[in-house]
Scaffold this active site. Structure first.
Site, PDB file in Angstrom:
ATOM      1  N   LYS A  20       2.637  -0.431   5.476  1.00 56.55           N
ATOM      2  CA  LYS A  20       3.841  -0.313   4.637  1.00 56.55           C
ATOM      3  C   LYS A  20       4.405   1.104   4.654  1.00 56.55           C
ATOM      4  O   LYS A  20       5.576   1.301   4.884  1.00 56.55           O
ATOM      5  CB  LYS A  20       3.508  -0.617   3.165  1.00 56.55           C
ATOM      6  CG  LYS A  20       3.334  -2.030   2.799  1.00 56.55           C
ATOM      7  CD  LYS A  20       3.278  -2.207   1.283  1.00 56.55           C
ATOM      8  CE  LYS A  20       2.375  -1.291   0.504  1.00 56.55           C
ATOM      9  NZ  LYS A  20       0.953  -1.445   0.647  1.00 56.55           N
ATOM     10  N   ARG A  95       4.029  -4.228  -8.054  1.00 61.11           N
ATOM     11  CA  ARG A  95       2.682  -4.654  -7.692  1.00 61.11           C
ATOM     12  C   ARG A  95       2.137  -5.707  -8.644  1.00 61.11           C
ATOM     13  O   ARG A  95       1.032  -6.187  -8.443  1.00 61.11           O
ATOM     14  CB  ARG A  95       1.767  -3.443  -7.741  1.00 61.11           C
ATOM     15  CG  ARG A  95       1.462  -2.853  -6.349  1.00 61.11           C
ATOM     16  CD  ARG A  95       0.405  -1.902  -6.561  1.00 61.11           C
ATOM     17  NE  ARG A  95      -0.373  -1.328  -5.561  1.00 61.11           N
ATOM     18  CZ  ARG A  95      -0.125  -0.235  -4.866  1.00 61.11           C
ATOM     19  NH1 ARG A  95       1.043   0.328  -4.940  1.00 61.11           N
ATOM     20  NH2 ARG A  95      -1.046   0.267  -4.086  1.00 61.11           N
ATOM     21  N   ARG A 132      -8.018   5.996   8.477  1.00 64.87           N
ATOM     22  CA  ARG A 132      -6.764   6.674   8.142  1.00 64.87           C
ATOM     23  C   ARG A 132      -7.000   8.143   7.749  1.00 64.87           C
ATOM     24  O   ARG A 132      -7.909   8.465   6.992  1.00 64.87           O
ATOM     25  CB  ARG A 132      -6.094   5.929   6.980  1.00 64.87           C
ATOM     26  CG  ARG A 132      -4.778   6.523   6.566  1.00 64.87           C
ATOM     27  CD  ARG A 132      -3.881   5.483   5.965  1.00 64.87           C
ATOM     28  NE  ARG A 132      -4.250   5.141   4.605  1.00 64.87           N
ATOM     29  CZ  ARG A 132      -3.583   4.246   3.893  1.00 64.87           C
ATOM     30  NH1 ARG A 132      -2.557   3.608   4.403  1.00 64.87           N
ATOM     31  NH2 ARG A 132      -3.959   3.977   2.667  1.00 64.87           N
ATOM     32  N   ARG A 165      -8.015  10.203   2.158  1.00 60.82           N
ATOM     33  CA  ARG A 165      -7.678  10.045   0.739  1.00 60.82           C
ATOM     34  C   ARG A 165      -8.904   9.539   0.009  1.00 60.82           C
ATOM     35  O   ARG A 165      -9.597   8.665   0.518  1.00 60.82           O
ATOM     36  CB  ARG A 165      -6.551   9.003   0.599  1.00 60.82           C
ATOM     37  CG  ARG A 165      -5.164   9.587   0.545  1.00 60.82           C
ATOM     38  CD  ARG A 165      -4.112   8.535   0.690  1.00 60.82           C
ATOM     39  NE  ARG A 165      -4.265   7.393  -0.208  1.00 60.82           N
ATOM     40  CZ  ARG A 165      -3.409   6.358  -0.254  1.00 60.82           C
ATOM     41  NH1 ARG A 165      -2.345   6.367   0.529  1.00 60.82           N
ATOM     42  NH2 ARG A 165      -3.592   5.359  -1.070  1.00 60.82           N
ATOM     43  N   ARG A 176      -9.414  -2.138  -3.931  1.00 59.62           N
ATOM     44  CA  ARG A 176      -7.952  -2.188  -3.826  1.00 59.62           C
ATOM     45  C   ARG A 176      -7.493  -3.532  -3.254  1.00 59.62           C
ATOM     46  O   ARG A 176      -6.478  -4.082  -3.681  1.00 59.62           O
ATOM     47  CB  ARG A 176      -7.435  -1.026  -2.968  1.00 59.62           C
ATOM     48  CG  ARG A 176      -7.552   0.319  -3.696  1.00 59.62           C
ATOM     49  CD  ARG A 176      -7.354   1.488  -2.769  1.00 59.62           C
ATOM     50  NE  ARG A 176      -6.023   1.565  -2.196  1.00 59.62           N
ATOM     51  CZ  ARG A 176      -5.732   2.229  -1.074  1.00 59.62           C
ATOM     52  NH1 ARG A 176      -6.681   2.834  -0.393  1.00 59.62           N
ATOM     53  NH2 ARG A 176      -4.504   2.278  -0.643  1.00 59.62           N
TER      54      ARG A 176
HETATM   55  P1  AMP Z   1      -0.624   3.357  -2.740  1.00 63.16           P
HETATM   56  O1  AMP Z   1      -0.457   4.651  -2.054  1.00 63.16           O
HETATM   57  O2  AMP Z   1       0.667   2.563  -2.815  1.00 63.16           O
HETATM   58  O3  AMP Z   1      -1.752   2.541  -2.163  1.00 63.16           O
HETATM   59  O4  AMP Z   1      -1.020   3.664  -4.261  1.00 63.16           O
HETATM   60  C1  AMP Z   1      -2.165   4.398  -4.580  1.00 63.16           C
HETATM   61  C2  AMP Z   1      -2.592   4.112  -6.010  1.00 63.16           C
HETATM   62  O5  AMP Z   1      -1.542   4.486  -6.918  1.00 63.16           O
HETATM   63  C3  AMP Z   1      -2.877   2.657  -6.317  1.00 63.16           C
HETATM   64  O6  AMP Z   1      -4.190   2.255  -5.949  1.00 63.16           O
HETATM   65  C4  AMP Z   1      -2.672   2.647  -7.840  1.00 63.16           C
HETATM   66  O7  AMP Z   1      -3.763   3.254  -8.518  1.00 63.16           O
HETATM   67  C5  AMP Z   1      -1.472   3.576  -8.005  1.00 63.16           C
HETATM   68  N1  AMP Z   1      -0.202   2.828  -7.906  1.00 63.16           N
HETATM   69  C6  AMP Z   1       0.787   3.005  -6.980  1.00 63.16           C
HETATM   70  N2  AMP Z   1       1.814   2.181  -7.183  1.00 63.16           N
HETATM   71  C7  AMP Z   1       1.484   1.435  -8.271  1.00 63.16           C
HETATM   72  C8  AMP Z   1       2.121   0.378  -8.974  1.00 63.16           C
HETATM   73  N3  AMP Z   1       3.328  -0.094  -8.594  1.00 63.16           N
HETATM   74  N4  AMP Z   1       1.486  -0.143 -10.058  1.00 63.16           N
HETATM   75  C9  AMP Z   1       0.289   0.318 -10.466  1.00 63.16           C
HETATM   76  N5  AMP Z   1      -0.396   1.295  -9.825  1.00 63.16           N
HETATM   77  C10 AMP Z   1       0.198   1.860  -8.742  1.00 63.16           C
END
Ligand code: AMP
Length: 219
Positions: A20, A95, A132, A165, A176
């Site tokens: 994504k 989400r 990654r 990360r 996740r």
């Molecule tokens: P990502 O980089 O999109 O995988 O986001 C990393 C982390 O940020 C996720 O595992 C959540 O802890 C938090 N996060 C990001 N976007 C959201 C969202 N829309 N709702 C809730 N938590 C989020």
């Protein structure tokens, strides 16, 4: 992209590691609309040790979702900015069903929403994420299997240090993925019912995925 007065809001849904982020960055350059990643916005807050950063750290480190109210406040503030007037890519938002409903209400009838569903198997997701590497400085993403850095440990873009990360560790990735299946996958049906969802086969080579994605955006 030919932008009308109606905002074009392109939502990317897909499990962690479906590509994504990488695709959204590329597509947002191609279509000249901003790329908004809630994950990046939270990481920025963590880095700057803001009040919001302190509130979300433990959830993020554990691979859990941040509470909806914190996400919504941050996101709505971001999309109210001038550069989002004509449209934007949403990566990592919504989400949960309540987040989608809140977004619908916030957008009202001013937006033309398109949802791209990046489909990818669990096995690919785990391999992609465990390899990654993310640049500490510019956020550029590489992969030790698929796009190894030319200079080991350093970003091909800006030569700063590449790191894993904390939430890309295998045990966190599994959490996740679980969270994705429980809380985010129901959005696929939610948007299918609205007739705004297009499936994209994310197991294909990145260039093929990119072409499919652009085609869907321009359709
Ligand atoms: P990502 O980089 O999109 O995988 O986001 C990393 C982390 O940020 C996720 O595992 C959540 O802890 C938090 N996060 C990001 N976007 C959201 C969202 N829309 N709702 C809730 N938590 C989020």
């Amino acid at each position: 992209m030919q932008l009308s007065k109606v905002q074009k809001v392109i939502i990317l849904i897909g499990p962690p590691g479906s590509g994504k982020g990488t695709q959204a960055i590329r597509a947002s350059k191609e279509l000249k609309v901003p790329h908004i990643s809630t994950g990046d916005l939270f990481r920025e807050n963590l880095k700057n040790e803001t009040e919001l950063g302190k509130k979300v750290k433990s959830n993020m480190d554990a691979g859990k979702l941040v509470p909806d109210d914190l996400v919504l406040e941050m996101l709505f503030q971001r999309i109210s900015q001038e550069d989002c007037q004509n449209g934007y890519f949403l990566d990592g938002f919504p989400r949960t069903i309540p987040q989608s409903e809140a977004l619908d209400i916030h957008l009202g009838s001013n937006a033309n929403v398109l949802v791209l569903n990046l489909k990818c198997s669990d096995e690919s997701v785990i391999k992609r994420i465990s390899g990654r590497l993310t640049c500490k400085n510019c956020g550029h993403i590489q992969n030790k299997y698929y796009s190894p850095p030319k200079n080991e440990g350093h970003c091909d873009n800006c030569n700063s240090t590449l790191i894993q990360r904390p939430d890309d560790r295998e045990e966190v990735v599994k959490e996740r993925l679980k969270v994705y299946k429980q809380q985010t996958e129901p959005l696929i049906q939610f948007y299918k019912n609205k007739n705004v969802l297009v499936d994209i086969e994310a197991e294909n080579a990145p260039n093929v995925v990119f072409q499919d994605l652009i085609k869907a955006c321009k359709a």
